[in-house]
Design an enzyme around this catalytic site. Structure first.
Site, PDB file in Angstrom:
ATOM      1  N   PHE A   1       0.697  -1.055  -0.112  1.00 53.24           N
ATOM      2  CA  PHE A   1       0.004   0.009  -0.094  1.00 53.24           C
ATOM      3  C   PHE A   1       0.710   1.098  -0.045  1.00 53.24           C
ATOM      4  CE2 PHE A   1      -2.845  -3.251   1.633  1.00 53.24           C
ATOM      5  CZ  PHE A   1      -4.075  -3.159   0.850  1.00 53.24           C
ATOM      6  N   GLU A   2       0.399   2.410  -0.672  1.00 48.74           N
ATOM      7  CA  GLU A   2       1.175   3.519  -0.851  1.00 48.74           C
ATOM      8  C   GLU A   2       1.767   4.204   0.372  1.00 48.74           C
ATOM      9  OE1 GLU A   2       0.134   7.695  -3.036  1.00 48.74           O
ATOM     10  OE2 GLU A   2      -0.695   5.973  -3.744  1.00 48.74           O
ATOM     11  N   ALA A   3       0.936   4.138   1.405  1.00 47.76           N
ATOM     12  CA  ALA A   3       1.366   4.753   2.630  1.00 47.76           C
ATOM     13  C   ALA A   3       2.585   4.067   3.249  1.00 47.76           C
ATOM     14  CB  ALA A   3       0.206   4.940   3.774  1.00 47.76           C
ATOM     15  N   GLY A   4       2.900   2.909   2.831  1.00 50.24           N
ATOM     16  CA  GLY A   4       3.912   1.983   3.240  1.00 50.24           C
ATOM     17  C   GLY A   4       3.827   0.600   3.791  1.00 50.24           C
TER      18      GLY A   4
END
Length: 270
Positions: free
Chosen positions: A57-60
């Site tokens: 996921f983009e947030a990590g």
């Protein structure tokens, strides 16, 4: 068990896209996930044939199990549940840039025959850029995913106004102009689009020309209905087939286990 008992005749376009997306995903692959239907598809794949999928996921968050409820965004804290590690946005995109993400799962408002996507604006570029006819949400991480993931899977509504000869704006690169080594010359690490999953069809790309090719029609659709809703000349695979509808179990999992509140399944696809 009969066909009627096994396959569902009660499903929405969103559910068909989710099921087709899940079936496309292979076990033990690393999938960079966009918000919404890609999350539902990844979870469905994990619960059926591909328990070893590793979502990013983009947030990590890397490798979570989405068992604490469906995240409402790529930054939702539920994306971190039982994650392998959590090191932030830069780390997630570095993973893709280093070649560790097998698929990026993205969408867009417009697409052309080479799989380039527009999610920025509708109008004449550059004249209308500041005041376009329609201002779209923008790239988010989609351009990075399309540039760096090994392959991309695209989900879209299938309408002529969306499948265009020329995009208003290129937000996320596909095969660019379709010329040999176009992506390599542009410095893009990934291999480009793999599948386009729409409300009407499953589409791939011709290996020689990089042009979009019809592989399968969704239940109730025909080659002619897909062509009629495509704004450019579509290549037709010699072995086009009718895609199987969702099974009763797939629909049950989506409605009862994955998205029981209908956050994404009941939301109209735009």
């Amino acid at each position: 068990m009969s066909f009627i008992d096994y396959y569902s005749d009660d499903f929405s376009p969103q559910e068909m896209i989710v099921v087709a997306g899940a079936r496309t995903l292979q076990d033990n692959k690393v999938i960079f996930a966009g918000t919404g239907l890609p999350m539902v598809a990844i979870t469905l794949a994990q619960l059926t044939h591909a328990p070893g999928i590793i979502p990013v996921f983009e947030a990590g968050a890397v490798g979570p199990r989405l068992t604490r409820g469906l995240p409402l965004s790529v930054g939702d804290s539920r994306t971190t549940s039982k994650a392998m590690y959590l090191q932030g946005l830069n780390s997630a995109f570095e993973l893709a840039q280093r070649g560790f993400c097998d698929y990026g799962f993205i969408g867009g408002a417009e697409i052309d025959m080479y799989g380039n996507l527009n999610s920025t604006m509708i109008g004449d570029f550059p004249a209308d850029y500041q005041k376009p006819k329609v201002r779209l949400p923008g790239s988010g991480g989609a351009s990075d995913m399309a540039s760096s993931c090994q392959r991309t899977i695209i989900i879209m509504v299938h309408e002529k106004r969306r499948f265009k000869e020329k995009l208003s704006y290129v937000t996320s690169p596909g095969f660019l102009d379709g010329s040999p080594d176009a992506r390599k010359k542009a410095g893009l690490a990934g291999k480009g689009p793999y599948r386009v999953i729409t409300t009407r069809a499953i589409l791939g790309f011709d290996q020689a020309t990089r042009r979009m090719k019809l592989l399968a029609t969704m239940p109730g659709e025909t080659v002619e209905s897909v062509r009629d809703n495509t704004g450019f000349e579509l290549l037709i695979d010699e072995n086009v087939y009718q895609y199987e509808p969702p099974t009763n179990e797939e629909i049950r999992l989506v409605r009862d286990e994955i998205d029981p509140e209908g956050y994404f399944i009941k939301k109209r696809i735009k």
